[in-house]
Scaffold this active site. Structure first.
Site, PDB file in Angstrom:
ATOM      1  CG  ASP A  51       1.183   4.582   7.970  1.00 32.14           C
ATOM      2  OD1 ASP A  51       1.535   4.220   8.945  1.00 32.14           O
ATOM      3  OD2 ASP A  51       1.689   3.988   6.871  1.00 32.14           O
ATOM      4  CG  HIS A 194      -3.307   5.570   6.162  1.00 27.29           C
ATOM      5  ND1 HIS A 194      -3.771   4.113   5.597  1.00 27.29           N
ATOM      6  CD2 HIS A 194      -2.252   5.986   5.645  1.00 27.29           C
ATOM      7  CE1 HIS A 194      -2.841   3.787   4.676  1.00 27.29           C
ATOM      8  NE2 HIS A 194      -1.891   4.925   4.709  1.00 27.29           N
TER       9      HIS A 194
HETATM   10 ZN   LIG Z   1       1.750   7.463   4.452  1.00 28.00          ZN
END
Ligand SMILES: [Zn+2]
Length: 237
Positions: A51, A194
């Site tokens: 992400d 991430h």
């Molecule tokens: Zn996020």
């Protein structure tokens, strides 16, 4: 309005037994829109998801994944895509799946349906323009779902994707990220890491990169294959 009333009624009914917090954050909650958090369990496969990208460090991650021929799924923030369209394009070009992670990575709690619609729509436009791909998956920032999401998901053809386990990689050192992920590794798991830190330029993602560098051989040695979210949701590949 009727849709809103139905959503409120549905949420209230759910909240009667469960809690509003579960409706908003629960990984298996579909109260605010269709959502998945794991894939099929008949294959020894895992979906790595990333992400908050693209970031300046995403290319390093792409090289790591390429070493193992590991396809992943990247949930991009529209604002980051506008900053680094070439990195977004390269991510798609290398065969990874591209998802929508909103435009500016805000909390949706207590926000209007119009705000949520704009966030998803602007991100969808930015991603499609940069990569040529219109995402079919959406991951809510902070995993927070809210009223109005169901309708815009429907309009844009997006299915929500939560996670089987999240790495806390914006906080933890690499060894602890690896431990969390290995412990959660099982057939059909969707793991969340991430390659950015919300919409900050030049984020420090070294713990994530180090964790992935160790995870790829570790999970491969345990017999897992890597699949995109689309693949891991399918009964046959
Ligand atoms: Zn996020």
């Amino acid at each position: 309005m009727r849709g809103m009333v139905l959503e409120v009624a549905g949420a209230a009914a759910g909240a009667g037994v469960l809690s509003m917090a579960w409706a908003v954050w629960g990984r298996s909650s579909c109260v605010f829109g269709p959502s998945v958090y794991r894939g099929v369990r008949d294959r020894r496969s895992i979906a790595l998801t990333f992400d908050d990208g693209p970031s300046e460090s995403t290319p390093e991650l792409l090289d790591l994944l390429a070493e193992y021929g590991a396809p992943a799924t990247f949930f991009l923030c529209g604002e980051n895509v506008r900053r680094l369209p070439g990195v977004a394009r390269e991510t798609a070009r290398r065969g990874h799946e591209i998802g929508n992670h909103s435009y500016t990575h805000d909390w949706y709690c207590l926000r209007s349906a119009g705000f949520i619609r704009e966030q998803l729509t602007k991100a969808q436009q930015a991603i499609t323009e940069a990569t040529g791909v219109a995402p079919v998956f959406f991951r809510a920032p902070y995993g927070v779902r809210w009223f109005g999401l169901r309708k815009v998901q429907q309009q844009l053809g997006l299915t929500g994707v939560m996670w089987t386990e999240i790495g806390w990689d914006w906080k933890l050192p690499a060894d602890r990220i690896v431990r969390r992920m290995v412990r959660a590794a099982r057939n059909g798991a969707i793991l969340c890491l991430h390659d950015g830190r919300d919409t900050r330029p030049h984020p420090d993602i070294r713990p994530t990169l180090e964790a992935v560098r160790r995870l790829l051989p570790e999970l491969t040695a345990r017999g897992f294959r890597f699949e995109t979210v689309s693949q891991i949701l399918c009964l046959t590949t």
